[in-house]
Design a protein around this motif. Structure first.
Motif, PDB file in Angstrom:
ATOM      1  N   PRO A 251       0.812  -1.218   0.000  1.00 28.79           N
ATOM      2  CA  PRO A 251       0.000   0.000   0.000  1.00 28.79           C
ATOM      3  C   PRO A 251       0.853   1.279   0.000  1.00 28.79           C
ATOM      4  O   PRO A 251       1.864   1.352   0.698  1.00 28.79           O
ATOM      5  N   TYR A 252       0.476   2.226  -0.792  1.00 27.16           N
ATOM      6  CA  TYR A 252       1.066   3.575  -0.765  1.00 27.16           C
ATOM      7  C   TYR A 252      -0.098   4.544  -0.621  1.00 27.16           C
ATOM      8  O   TYR A 252      -1.246   4.194  -0.884  1.00 27.16           O
ATOM      9  N   ARG A 253       0.214   5.774  -0.239  1.00 23.23           N
ATOM     10  CA  ARG A 253      -0.817   6.802  -0.186  1.00 23.23           C
ATOM     11  C   ARG A 253      -0.506   7.832  -1.257  1.00 23.23           C
ATOM     12  O   ARG A 253       0.658   8.144  -1.521  1.00 23.23           O
ATOM     13  N   SER A 254      -1.551   8.361  -1.864  1.00 26.21           N
ATOM     14  CA  SER A 254      -1.354   9.336  -2.932  1.00 26.21           C
ATOM     15  C   SER A 254      -1.934  10.699  -2.534  1.00 26.21           C
ATOM     16  O   SER A 254      -2.613  10.833  -1.513  1.00 26.21           O
ATOM     17  N   LEU A 255      -1.633  11.693  -3.359  1.00 28.10           N
ATOM     18  CA  LEU A 255      -2.157  13.044  -3.132  1.00 28.10           C
ATOM     19  C   LEU A 255      -2.633  13.604  -4.462  1.00 28.10           C
ATOM     20  O   LEU A 255      -2.187  13.171  -5.528  1.00 28.10           O
ATOM     21  N   HIS A 256      -3.519  14.590  -4.352  1.00 23.88           N
ATOM     22  CA  HIS A 256      -3.904  15.361  -5.530  1.00 23.88           C
ATOM     23  C   HIS A 256      -3.620  16.831  -5.202  1.00 23.88           C
ATOM     24  O   HIS A 256      -3.921  17.285  -4.096  1.00 23.88           O
ATOM     25  N   PHE A 257      -3.012  17.545  -6.156  1.00 23.11           N
ATOM     26  CA  PHE A 257      -2.662  18.949  -5.900  1.00 23.11           C
ATOM     27  C   PHE A 257      -3.509  19.862  -6.784  1.00 23.11           C
ATOM     28  O   PHE A 257      -3.566  19.657  -8.001  1.00 23.11           O
ATOM     29  N   ASP A 258      -4.134  20.856  -6.161  1.00 25.44           N
ATOM     30  CA  ASP A 258      -4.862  21.882  -6.928  1.00 25.44           C
ATOM     31  C   ASP A 258      -4.110  23.201  -6.822  1.00 25.44           C
ATOM     32  O   ASP A 258      -3.941  23.719  -5.714  1.00 25.44           O
ATOM     33  N   PHE A 259      -3.671  23.723  -7.963  1.00 24.62           N
ATOM     34  CA  PHE A 259      -2.910  24.978  -7.956  1.00 24.62           C
ATOM     35  C   PHE A 259      -3.832  26.130  -8.314  1.00 24.62           C
ATOM     36  O   PHE A 259      -4.587  26.037  -9.290  1.00 24.62           O
ATOM     37  N   VAL A 260      -3.776  27.214  -7.542  1.00 25.30           N
ATOM     38  CA  VAL A 260      -4.614  28.381  -7.824  1.00 25.30           C
ATOM     39  C   VAL A 260      -3.734  29.627  -7.734  1.00 25.30           C
ATOM     40  O   VAL A 260      -3.039  29.821  -6.723  1.00 25.30           O
ATOM     41  N   THR A 298       0.729  35.326  -6.643  1.00 25.92           N
ATOM     42  CA  THR A 298       1.216  34.160  -5.911  1.00 25.92           C
ATOM     43  C   THR A 298       0.395  32.943  -6.327  1.00 25.92           C
ATOM     44  O   THR A 298      -0.762  33.094  -6.728  1.00 25.92           O
ATOM     45  N   THR A 299       1.021  31.778  -6.254  1.00 34.44           N
ATOM     46  CA  THR A 299       0.278  30.545  -6.544  1.00 34.44           C
ATOM     47  C   THR A 299       0.252  29.695  -5.287  1.00 34.44           C
ATOM     48  O   THR A 299       1.289  29.505  -4.644  1.00 34.44           O
ATOM     49  N   ILE A 300      -0.946  29.231  -4.928  1.00 35.37           N
ATOM     50  CA  ILE A 300      -1.065  28.375  -3.746  1.00 35.37           C
ATOM     51  C   ILE A 300      -1.465  26.964  -4.187  1.00 35.37           C
ATOM     52  O   ILE A 300      -1.978  26.777  -5.296  1.00 35.37           O
ATOM     53  N   THR A 301      -1.216  26.015  -3.300  1.00 36.45           N
ATOM     54  CA  THR A 301      -1.533  24.609  -3.614  1.00 36.45           C
ATOM     55  C   THR A 301      -2.413  24.045  -2.514  1.00 36.45           C
ATOM     56  O   THR A 301      -2.046  24.078  -1.337  1.00 36.45           O
ATOM     57  N   TYR A 302      -3.568  23.514  -2.913  1.00 36.78           N
ATOM     58  CA  TYR A 302      -4.409  22.755  -1.981  1.00 36.78           C
ATOM     59  C   TYR A 302      -3.985  21.296  -2.086  1.00 36.78           C
ATOM     60  O   TYR A 302      -3.909  20.752  -3.197  1.00 36.78           O
TER      61      TYR A 302
END
Ligand code: FAD
Ligand code: UDP
Length: 380
Positions: A251-260, A298-302
């Motif tokens: 098992p691994y864990r993943s992420l999703h990145f939203d850039f705004v 600026t760019t932020i990441t959720y």
């Protein structure tokens, strides 16, 4: 071209080994990378608004290893940077690792003084106490504080990030962010803390700029391996994938990145703000704090945690817990049987929650073994 080594993966592990083998042993390397860039998860790039972003989440370099620091310093200049993180608790942003400043920000002064005294009496000023250890406290006020921090900072964050409770993971995971009995708001206390200038990408480019290294991007090594003549391989991808999951999936864990991108100079007070209790994301990142870039935007990441699904999402985190380690050991046994042909190293291949400096240290150690062997070979 005669190839001595195929190296799979161009993150810190693969890049360090490629650089060492090319420059110190004068052997030829084909570095194969599935993505369209070098740098692995530490990769950064400019977005279309011209802001330097970290594509796979903020990467803050920190280490106590002089060896690793000196090694990487051959390929980059540095911008000193001390990472600070805030966590939102009951609508207030307070420092994490949770420390005395966090306590004073959240509790009335008199009660905060009582808690401070108790913490110093029990653990000593300057100590770091993992939350799971603090929860063993039996004294009334300390046990109240432990439950409070556990509930407000760790419980829901960990459920979101890992889909597990803190106590279901190896204790070393939450111990990465211990309660710190001090007033030091920095996330890390390592001797060396900095961000590469001008970028991680340029650090990688300099490491890999050697006539003995050829780089093949956009290529899974399995697409080409039967057509390439080589001597040995170093593999830095997921170890279970290498063996076609014959013992089952790790098992691994993943992420999703939203850039705004925002039309303002800065969005938030710190490079990272954690939201354990609200929203589906765990963190908002703002890399301008790390890079020091000057721009009116600026760019932020959720950062949204998600399941790892083979071939669909990326494997970002090995999941440290006993049964996963046992499964990994079955793969390790397989790896040992083919070590004359293939060597395994890195966060995914060792199935270890390495920071960047640990990945580099692991690669430098493996290089020592390889160069020892090659000295033996050449003495025949
Ligand atoms: P990776 O960087 O994952 O590189 C492995 C490479 O292998 C990948 O590029 C992958 O595409 C490639 N690959 C895999 N399979 C194949 C295949 N079949 N064919 C071809 N290529 C393949 N560390 C810190 O020190 N500080 C931080 O602030 C920090 N923040 C992080 C934030 C996040 C969200 C994550 C996920 C990690 C963070 N890390 C941080 C850890 C850091 O990313 C790792 O320590 C480092 O990337 C490990 O390098 P690696 O080369 O072992 O693995
Ligand atoms: N953690 C938490 N709340 C926080 C910060 C961290 O619960 O505000 C826990 C969580 O389980 C997380 C772990 O501590 O996965 C390690 O945190 P770290 O910041 O080291 O994670 P990474 O940067 O590697 O994602």
């Amino acid at each position: 071209m005669k190839i001595d080594w195929v190296i799979v993966g161009a993150g810190f592990t693969g890049a360090t080994l490629a650089e060492r083998i090319a420059s110190q042993l004068d052997q030829k390397i084909l570095l194969v990378e599935r993505r369209n860039h070098i740098g692995g998860n530490s990769y950064d790039c400019y977005d279309k608004e011209g802001i330097l972003i970290h594509k796979y989440g903020s990467h803050t370099f920190h280490t106590n290893s002089k060896l690793v620091w000196n090694y990487l310093s051959k390929f980059t200049e540095w911008r000193p940077y001390f990472h600070e993180v805030l966590v939102v608790v009951d609508g207030k942003k307070v420092p994490v690792p949770f420390n005395l400043n966090s306590i004073y920000a959240l509790f009335p002064k008199e009660y905060a003084e009582t808690l401070e005294k108790l913490l110093i009496q029990h653990f000593g000023f300057g100590t770091k106490v993992p939350i799971l250890k603090l929860r063993e406290s039996s004294s009334g006020d300390l046990s109240f504080l432990a439950d409070y921090i556990y509930k407000k900072v760790f419980h829901k964050y960990t459920l979101k990030h890992w889909n597990l409770k803190p106590e279901e993971l190896d204790p070393s995971v939450t111990a990465r962010v211990p309660v710190h009995i001090s007033r030091d708001n920095r996330y890390f206390q390592d001797t060396y803390q900095a961000i590469p200038i001008p970028s991680y990408e340029s650090l990688f480019k300099r490491m890999l700029n050697h006539p003995n290294i050829k780089i093949l991007l956009n290529t899974d090594y399995r697409e080409i391996i039967d057509d390439v003549k080589f001597n040995r391989m170093i593999y830095t991808g997921p170890i279970d994938a290498f063996f076609d999951y014959k013992h089952g999936e790790l098992p691994y864990r993943s992420l999703h990145f939203d850039f705004v991108t925002k039309n303002q100079e800065y969005f938030q007070e710190a490079g990272t703000i954690n939201y354990p209790n609200e929203y589906d994301f765990t963190r908002i990142l703002e890399q301008k704090h790390l890079t020091g870039q000057i721009s009116p935007k600026t760019t932020i990441t959720y950062v949204y945690p998600q399941d790892y699904l083979i071939g669909i999402t990326d494997p970002y985190y090995p999941i440290p817990k006993k049964e996963n380690r046992e499964l990994y050991h079955q793969y390790l046994k397989e790896a040992e049987q083919i070590k004359d042909k293939v060597l395994f190293a890195g966060r995914l291949a060792d199935y270890k929650y390495y920071n960047m400096d640990q990945a580099v240290a692991r690669a430098l150690n493996l290089f020592k073994e390889i160069s020892g062997e090659s000295k033996k070979d050449s003495s025949f």
